[in-house]
Structure formats: C-alpha cells, structure tokens
Design an enzyme around this catalytic site. Sequence first.
Site, PDB file in Angstrom:
ATOM      1  N   PHE A 130     -44.795  21.193   5.449  1.00  0.00           N
ATOM      2  CA  PHE A 130     -45.581  22.419   5.504  1.00  0.00           C
ATOM      3  C   PHE A 130     -45.686  23.014   4.100  1.00  0.00           C
ATOM      4  CE2 PHE A 130     -46.301  26.896   6.900  1.00  0.00           C
ATOM      5  CZ  PHE A 130     -47.441  26.661   7.657  1.00  0.00           C
ATOM      6  N   ARG A 177     -53.410  18.439  18.116  1.00  0.00           N
ATOM      7  CA  ARG A 177     -52.009  18.448  18.554  1.00  0.00           C
ATOM      8  C   ARG A 177     -51.919  19.051  19.950  1.00  0.00           C
ATOM      9  NH1 ARG A 177     -48.338  21.283  14.138  1.00  0.00           N
ATOM     10  NH2 ARG A 177     -49.479  23.069  14.975  1.00  0.00           N
ATOM     11  N   TYR A 204     -40.342  31.085  16.734  1.00  0.00           N
ATOM     12  CA  TYR A 204     -41.480  31.513  17.557  1.00  0.00           C
ATOM     13  C   TYR A 204     -42.264  30.355  18.156  1.00  0.00           C
ATOM     14  CZ  TYR A 204     -43.735  30.931  12.941  1.00  0.00           C
ATOM     15  OH  TYR A 204     -44.150  30.454  11.714  1.00  0.00           O
ATOM     16  N   LYS A 205     -41.827  29.131  17.929  1.00  0.00           N
ATOM     17  CA  LYS A 205     -42.529  27.990  18.498  1.00  0.00           C
ATOM     18  C   LYS A 205     -41.890  27.626  19.842  1.00  0.00           C
ATOM     19  CE  LYS A 205     -43.723  26.365  13.852  1.00  0.00           C
ATOM     20  NZ  LYS A 205     -45.154  26.697  13.857  1.00  0.00           N
ATOM     21  N   ASP A 259     -35.957  21.292   7.168  1.00  0.00           N
ATOM     22  CA  ASP A 259     -36.807  22.306   7.786  1.00  0.00           C
ATOM     23  C   ASP A 259     -36.953  21.903   9.252  1.00  0.00           C
ATOM     24  OD1 ASP A 259     -38.855  23.888   8.796  1.00  0.00           O
ATOM     25  OD2 ASP A 259     -40.072  23.782   6.990  1.00  0.00           O
TER      26      ASP A 259
END
Length: 425
Positions: free
Chosen positions: A128, A385, A234-235, A209
């Site tokens: 990312f 995705r 938050y995922k 990560d």
Amino acid sequence: MLPPDAAVAHLDRTDPLAPFRAEFFLPPGQIYLDGNSLGLLSRRAEASLTRVIEQWRTLGINGWTDGEGAWLTLAESAARQLAPLVGAAPEELCLTGQTTANLHQLLATLFDAAHPTRRVILGDTLNFASDSYALQSHLRLRGLNPATHLRLVGSRDGRGLAHGDLLAAFAPDVQLAILPAVLFTSGQLLDVAALTRAAHERGLVVGFDCSHSIGAVPHAFDRDGVDFAFWCNYKYLNAGPGAIGGLYLNRRHFGRAPGLAGWWGVRPDRRFAMPAAHEPAPGAPALHIGTPPILSLAPLLGSLELIAEAGGIAALRAKSLRQTQLLMDLADRHLAPHGFTVANPRAPGERGGHVALAHPEGWRVCQALKAAGVVPDFRAPDLIRLAPSPLYTRYADCAEAMTRLEQIMVQRVYLTYPSAPALVP
C-alpha cells in the site's frame, strides 16, 4: 453429490456462524463483498459506542475513572481481547493511532540511522502506497536519501511477490524489512514465519503490515518471532471508518525508548504526575503518544466480543477459505469464458480473505456490478476484489453475486458504462 444450488443451501444451513449475520446492519437490497475495505457495523459495536457516549453524557470527565469500562483502561481491554487473533501477549500490543502513524512510531523506535553497515530499509513495490510514503519520509528525516537507503523488491508478474526474491533481498546492508502479510491487491498471503526466520538468520529486523490479514488470517507473532507489526481495525474487524489502529512489539524490544514520546506512553502510575523526563510504560504501551480516541476505540471492543463468541479467528478463517474457494470455483466455471482470470493465489495457505478477479474492463464491470446490487471493490489497473466477511456473508450471497456478474457479461451491460477515469500524473 448435491446439485450446485442445493450444495450452497446446505452450506448455509449447516454454517455455525450463520446466526451472527443477524448481529449486523446489512445494506438493504445489496450483497456486500467489500469487507476488506470497510466492514459493516454490528449491533455489538454500536452498543459499545453508545455506552461510551452515555458515559460521556452522564459522567463527563469522570468517565475516565468511574465504573465498569472506565476509559483509562479501554486500550488495555482491547489489547487483551485482540491478543488471541495475533498470537501475542496483551502487553505486546498497543491500540493507538492509525496505520501509517503507527508505522512512523515503529520506525522511529527500531531503526538506527547511525548503524555503521546496515542503513537500508527493505520494502516492496506492491505494498500500500502509504507505507512507502512513510518509509521515504522517515529516511529523509533521519538524514538518509531514499534513493539509496530504501530498496523495494519488485514483482515478476505485477500480482505477487516471489519468496525467493524476498530472501535474496535480505542483504548485509539491510537493517529493517517491512512487508505486507497479505497484499492488498492480489490477496497473496506471505509466509510470515519463514520470512521472519530467514531475516533473523541474516541479522535483519522484520515487521509486517497486517491491514489485510488482521481478522481474516490467524497470526502467531510470538511463535514466529516477528519483531513488529501494525494494522488497521476497520476492515475484517468491523471497527468502523477511521477506527483506532494497532501495533505489536515483540518483547525482545521492550525497554527501547519510544522514538516518538508522548504523555500516554508514560507508565500509568506516573502519567498524571507529569514527570519532566519520559518514564515509559512497560511493554508496547510505551509507544502510545497522545490520549486514546475513545469514540474511535469503543466499536472495536464490541467487534472483538462478537468474534470471541463466534469461536475466534480459527472459525472465521475456516469459513473464509470455504467462501473464497466457492467464489474461485464459480469464476472458473462461469466467468473464465468471458475473459476473467483468478489473480489471487489458489492454495489455502497462500491466499488471504478476498478473491481478486482480473479483467481488461474491470472498472466498467465493477460499476455494472454495483448497479446490480453487489458491492465489490476495484484496484487499478484491472482487479475486482470480492471479500466475503464470515460473520455476515452467506454462501448464497457469494453464489448470487457470481450469477449477477455472469449476467452482466452475457448481456454486455458493462459496455454501457464509461471507461476508467484517467489517473492524474
């Protein structure tokens, strides 16, 4: 053997996690497959947030100290509940900040810019972008040139990272390596244990990560010997937009002075004494900087409570693997003739929690899919995705999403949508 529809219905009927779907607020009329970007709100997380707001309403500043769930210790409570998901002791976890800020803190604490022979940080070209920004800016702050002191491992196919290439990059001048546990694009799951062993054999500090693995993949940070890790909540952990982040610091690094010192990282019994010199808290909590954002932390407590009731990360992973396998099987059967390829690794031990489908018209297909009531996610240049979330996604949702996607291709509906907007250089 059951026919396909009956087999899917049987999976839902016998799913031990099925009752937890009722705990979530589901977008009406939609199949939500974007849990790897933002998980949905649960009633438990909402109740946890509401409880904190009520404490604020009725107690004011005394909410920090009074009654069960006093705010002073909420971060430690969250660490205790999250520890089993990552295979760590609670004192090795710090629920604080957000992902990139936590990476900055870990770099400031662990990277020695004055080392005589090892002053290179190793990353990769697929991670990312925010991680790369942090690495570059940190090196500049420490008086080092990213052009010479940041080394990125490339990808052979633009989708994944080859294990051998990563090992080859663990060179004698590399001090610290930061890699994604799961790649946010293709969903490749790296071998954290093997990479950590190899890094340590070569004298490197290594961290991961875990933003796309936390809550989707079981970790064993202590067993694997990982030096550090950081992530967002938050995922797959469904803690809400911009939720508090998390970090892990292996106990072998306890006692290091925090690179970015702040008052909340002072030992609790001395925090309000305001000592002139920083007196670090024991363990990872020394890496706290400012006051924990209580309203951002509260939903995570409810989410973790729900996961524990569901049987923990092992139960979630088992269902996730079955659901992603179902999506891949349906893609092979119904979408391959329309130009789709499965871009994520297929082996269970090599894939995270989402399926990545590649198609030259991925952007337009993604827009058509949203219009058809399925919420996916697009990543340039061509990836769609699909991320089922085990606590609220049914097997029937996965099957129906693929049916709608096939209809879009058969009817060529995607051609009615504009091409992907050009990226500003």
